[in-house]
Design a protein around this motif. Structure first.
Motif, short mmCIF file in Angstrom:
data_model
loop_
_atom_site.label_atom_id
_atom_site.label_comp_id
_atom_site.label_asym_id
_atom_site.label_seq_id
_atom_site.Cartn_x
_atom_site.Cartn_y
_atom_site.Cartn_z
N ARG A 906 36.07 41.52 45.60
CA ARG A 906 35.84 41.74 44.16
C ARG A 906 37.14 41.68 43.39
O ARG A 906 37.20 41.16 42.28
CB ARG A 906 35.18 43.10 43.94
N LEU A 907 38.23 42.23 43.98
CA LEU A 907 39.52 42.17 43.30
C LEU A 907 40.01 40.73 43.19
O LEU A 907 40.56 40.31 42.15
CB LEU A 907 40.55 43.02 44.04
N ALA A 908 39.84 39.97 44.27
CA ALA A 908 40.26 38.56 44.23
C ALA A 908 39.45 37.79 43.21
O ALA A 908 39.97 36.85 42.57
CB ALA A 908 40.10 37.95 45.62
N ALA A 909 38.18 38.15 43.04
CA ALA A 909 37.32 37.45 42.07
C ALA A 909 37.76 37.68 40.64
O ALA A 909 37.40 36.90 39.74
CB ALA A 909 35.87 37.88 42.25
N THR A 910 38.52 38.75 40.39
CA THR A 910 39.02 39.00 39.03
C THR A 910 40.24 38.16 38.71
O THR A 910 40.74 38.21 37.59
CB THR A 910 39.39 40.48 38.88
N GLY A 911 40.76 37.41 39.70
CA GLY A 911 41.93 36.59 39.48
C GLY A 911 43.23 37.23 39.93
O GLY A 911 44.30 36.65 39.74
N ALA A 912 43.17 38.43 40.52
CA ALA A 912 44.38 39.11 40.98
C ALA A 912 44.99 38.36 42.16
O ALA A 912 44.26 37.88 43.05
CB ALA A 912 44.07 40.55 41.37
N THR A 913 46.29 38.26 42.18
CA THR A 913 46.98 37.62 43.29
C THR A 913 47.02 38.57 44.50
O THR A 913 46.75 39.77 44.39
CB THR A 913 48.41 37.25 42.90
N SER A 914 47.40 37.99 45.64
CA SER A 914 47.51 38.82 46.85
C SER A 914 48.55 39.91 46.67
O SER A 914 48.39 41.04 47.15
CB SER A 914 47.86 37.95 48.05
N ARG A 915 49.63 39.61 45.95
CA ARG A 915 50.67 40.60 45.72
C ARG A 915 50.15 41.76 44.87
O ARG A 915 50.40 42.95 45.17
CB ARG A 915 51.88 39.95 45.06
#
Length: 959
Positions: A906-915
């Protein structure tokens, strides 16, 4: 100048005392400028360096002024005016026109014969004329300036003391600096001065009288005085002497840097000959009674009472009391404020007196002191200390007496300070040489030492001692040998040697003589049962009494009942387990703590049985009582097991932080006592609680802990081996590896029926297999595991285990989309977990219930379940519930993701990078990428953009 204790060292260095030296220099300048007499007192403790200070002052401050030095001596107190005679015949060079020696003879003629006491008291007028004549003579000598130093005035004769008082009253009309050096505590008549001026007023104008009190050196000054001594040893020496430079120089070894630190009690420690010569002058002329009491004081501990001195010195008590006060007036000993006891003015002085005492007398005196203390019922530490000293002295007459004292003292303090008791017993064992006459005594001492070392956690030494002495015990109807063998078996069991423990106990139990009391048999049977449980093969049918005899120790019978109830609970015979548990608990609850202190395993067995029967309050009560007792008695052998049991109670009750803390402490104790199997238990329990806590780093830590536990477990068939494997299975599932989880559970269980696992916990492990099957996308296998859980739960009839079965079946129905049926099972699971006291599992069941209710559009039920689930999760300290509530009820691909993986998706789906994701979750970007790789595989996508679309299609939590 006669060397004192402060000059016992030949080291020319002089440190500190700058302000005091400046006061001497200003006084001398005032004397020369005003042509008048000034008096400076230099006072301080023995060894503080008064003589050395005056010598330094003469060399630095008044090198151009004539000076004369007179020194008193204790053996010259009968010579009138001796200190002045010594000054003007030894220390002052004659000036032109003045014959100092002839003048001295005129003023202080040599006595031709001893003067009778009646004639010695001259009239006041004659004495005044004598003093005036001496005053005029000193005035002549000081016409052009003179420094007159009178040292060691505490040993001055009466005429000299009278003349000094006269000079203070009638100053010499000449530039004379009179320096009076003495020990204030040893003056028969105090000098007529007030208190010393504080060092802060060094710039004040000099007066006719000044008093310079020398204080101890500080640590920095001592370091300058002895630059070659290592800092740790220097600190020890400083603490021992208080910064007194004379005593520093007198310590054994002196300032030799090769020393490892002075030990005044060491047998070979000796003061230097120079220091002894200086110190011996203080007591060499004492009367016999006072000298005997002084030597006795050097033998006994300080502070000492005069009645003990009387017994050690073998003098009547009234004489010892009188001698004590006389010695105090001589400042050899000092009264301890607030008590009627005395102590040497310094430990070095005590050592010097002891060194000057005949060794044979010291041995007999130490034996008399030991006898007196035993007769008076002195504390164990005091008695044992004298026994240690007596054994260190060169005499073998008192070995048996000392061994008795050491053994009794060790028995008395074994619960409070076991390390000290062990030291005393080892000393006693070394003192008993292995001869035919001492074989039985050595056996008894070795047995007590084995008991206490085992209780303190030194299992290896305890086992070695028991292996040596068990063959020396004959079979006896009193069962003493049986109890010793049971102790040996227990040590083997704690070390993880289950087969040896069981074999030892079985062999001894079979060989018990007819008519033997039941106590030893109870303990042997309990060890057989405990070893069987830990080995993974509980032995049914252990008798609660032997030969129909229900007598013997109640606590020993309770211990056997507790082991039998634990074995019955392990095998699923719950009615029998409850019956045995009730009988054992009644005995334990009726016994006082003093009877239960030595039986920690009984509390452990009772607590674990109550835990498995879901009587958590009783389990916590018994385990907490056991922990209190073993902590008070410092028993590491029982502490580890009790900590493990209490950790499991906290874990099943949802107190994850408490469970982790207890398991961590148990691991520390297990390492300390050298028990690998108990360490495996501790790591496994910590891994389970850490996995369910669910923090960002907890998955990896839980897996690492569980793998370590599996690596050190002796065998997967043992209880600790199965526990470690199942902990790794739990951690593997929660970290996203359901296949490994299922494989590990089946390997621990032995087959699909999990026949090797504990009957009362099988529904819980079937629920874990069901969750693994759902995470792997095999709903059919998940349903089979849930049905097996239901069947096992029906057999054992425990609410909490039934809750696991209902929860498993509810999750299967939820995965099949049968929401209405799933709601009923999940709600039932929550109620059953509440009845079983399993707060964590109830919160997880409520989280699943909230998800199911949301899918069924039951907003009120969902909101209530969500709120209560989060409240319970906060109390448990877990993040799993919040992560589970964020998961949608969707296809199998979603079920395959762990709670943490869905959160990252879900966090990745918001556009957040791995960092950014790693920073938010407090994990590294590389760990985030590893999670995303597994998410791509499970979701069937190949890129982050595809993952965004997949999550957007499934995630309706914000709608």
């Amino acid at each position: 100048m006669t060397p004192g204790l402060g000059n016992a060292s030949k080291d020319p260095r002089f440190v500190g005392r700058r302000q005091q030296l400046a006061r001497i220099e200003r006084a001398q300048a005032a004397v020369l400028s005003h042509s008048r007499q000034m008096v400076c007192e230099v006072v301080g403790e023995p060894g503080i360096g008064k003589t050395r200070f005056v010598r330094e002052a003469l060399d630095r401050c008044v090198p151009t002024v004539p000076w004369a030095i007179g020194t008193c001596a204790p053996d010259e107190r009968g010579v009138p005016f001796h200190v002045f005679r010594h000054a003007f015949t030894e220390g002052y060079p004659p000036r032109p026109g003045l014959t100092a020696r002839s003048s001295a003879r005129e003023a202080w003629p040599e006595p031709a014969a001893p003067v009778p006491p009646a004639q010695e008291r001259a009239s006041d007028a004659r004495r005044f004329r004598t003093y005036q004549l001496a005053r005029r003579l000193i005035g002549v000598a000081a016409h052009d300036g003179l420094v007159l130093v009178l040292d060691d005035l505490h040993w001055a004769d009466a005429p000299s003391a009278g003349l000094i008082a006269h000079l203070l009253r009638y100053p010499v009309p000449a530039p004379l600096l009179l320096v009076l050096v003495y020990r204030p505590r040893q003056m028969a008549t105090p000098m007529p001065f007030g208190p010393p001026d504080p060092d802060g007023h060094v710039d004040a104008a000099p007066t006719a009288h000044d008093r310079i009190e020398l204080r101890p050196l500080d640590l920095a000054e001592v370091a300058l005085l002895h630059p070659d001594v290592a800092q740790p040893e220097l600190r020890v020496r400083y603490d021992l002497t208080g910064g007194n430079p004379g005593y520093l120089a007198a310590l054994p070894g002196g300032p030799d840097p090769a020393g490892t630190g002075p030990n005044l009690e060491a047998p070979g420690a000796r003061l230097s000959d120079t220091a002894m010569a200086v110190l011996r002058r203080e007591w060499v002329a004492l009367p016999p009674v006072e000298l005997a009491c002084l030597r006795a004081g050097a033998i006994v501990d300080t502070p000492f009472a005069t009645d003990l001195l009387a017994e050690v010195a073998q003098v009547p008590t009234p004489l010892a009391v009188e001698a004590g006060w006389r010695l105090a007036r001589l400042d050899l000993i000092r009264r301890v404020p607030g008590t009627g006891r005395f102590a040497f003015r310094h430990p070095v002085l005590r050592m010097a007196v002891a060194q000057d005492t005949d060794p044979a007398w010291r041995v007999d005196a130490c034996a008399r002191a030991l006898t007196a203390l035993v007769d008076r019922g002195a504390p164990p530490a005091d008695r044992a200390r004298y026994a240690e000293r007596l054994l260190a002295l060169p005499s073998g007459r008192w070995v048996e007496r000392c061994v008795d004292v050491l053994c009794r003292a060790a028995e008395e303090i074994r619960c409070e300070t076991p390390d000290l008791a062990i030291r005393w017993l080892r000393l006693a064992l070394r003192a008993l040489r292995p001869t035919a006459g001492s074989a039985q005594r050595r056996r008894e001492v070795s047995l007590v030492l084995a008991q206490i070392t085992g209780e303190a956690g030194n299992l290896a030494e305890s086992r070695a001692l028991l292996q040596e002495i068990v063959p020396l015990f004959p079979a006896d109807p009193q069962g003493r040998r049986a109890r010793v063998v049971a102790l040996w078996a227990r040590v083997e069991r704690l070390l993880g040697n289950y087969a040896e423990a069981a074999a030892i106990s079985r062999r001894e139990l079979a060989a018990l003589p007819a008519g033997t009391g039941p106590t030893g048999g109870y303990r042997l049977a309990a060890e057989i049962g405990a070893a069987g449980i830990l080995a993974g093969r509980p032995l049914p049918g252990l008798p609660d009494t032997l030969g129909g005899d229900s007598g013997g120790s109640g606590v020993d019978r309770a211990g056997l009942l507790a082991i039998r109830s634990l074995a019955a609970a392990h095998d699923g015979a719950l009615d029998e387990a409850r019956s045995l548990l009730d009988a054992g608990a009644r005995i334990v609850d009726s016994l006082p703590d003093r009877d239960m202190r030595g039986h920690p395993d009984c509390f452990t067995a009772l607590g674990l049985t109550e835990l498995y029967l879901e009587q958590q309050a009783d389990a916590a009560r018994h385990l907490d009582r056991g922990l209190t007792l073993v902590r008070a008695s410092h028993r590491d052998d029982g502490l580890c097991l009790l900590l493990l049991g209490r950790s499991q109670v906290a874990y099943h009750g949802g107190q994850l932080t408490t469970a982790i803390g207890l398991a961590t402490e148990a691991g520390i104790v297990a390492r300390r006592i050298g028990s690998r199997h108990l360490l495996s238990f501790a790591l496994a329990f910590e891994a389970e609680a850490t996995a369910w806590r669910g923090g960002p780093r907890d998955d990896d830590r839980a897996v690492a802990l569980a793998r370590t536990a599996v690596g050190i477990a002796p065998d997967i068939a043992t209880w600790c081996g199965r526990t470690a494997v199942l902990a790794l299975a739990t951690a593997a599932l929660l970290s996203g590896d359901p296949a490994t989880c299922a494989e590990l559970v089946h390997s621990a269980g032995g087959d699909n029926r999990l026949s090797r696992l504990q009957s009362t916990l099988r529904p819980m492990w079937y629920e874990l297999l069901c969750a693994a099957a759902l995470a792997g996308g095999d709903v059919d296998d998940a349903e089979r595991q849930a049905q097996r859980a239901m069947a096992e739960a029906d057999q054992i009839g425990l609410a909490g285990q039934r809750g696991f079965a209902e929860s498993a079946y509810g999750e299967v129905l939820l995965a099949r989309g049968e929401i209405a049926a799933a709601l009923l099972h999940l709600e039932t699971a929550g109620d059953l977990f509440r009845a079983g006291g399993m707060v964590l599992r109830r919160s997880l069941a409520l989280a699943s219930l909230a998800r199911a209710a949301e899918a069924a559009d039951q907003a009120g039920t969902a909101a209530r379940a969500r709120r209560r689930a989060l409240e319970l999760a906060a109390w448990c300290g877990t993040e799993r519930v919040g992560l589970r509530l964020a998961r949608p009820v969707g296809p199998r691909e979603v079920a395959a993701l762990t709670d943490r993986e869905w959160h990252i998706a879900r966090l990745a789906a918001t556009g957040a990078t791995s960092r950014l994701i790693g920073r938010q979750l407090n994990i590294s970007p590389r760990t985030v990428e590893a999670h995303l790789t597994r998410i791509y595989r499970k979701a069937g996508v190949a890129s982050r953009s595809a993952l965004v679309a997949w999550v957007a299609r499934l995630d309706d939590t914000d709608r």
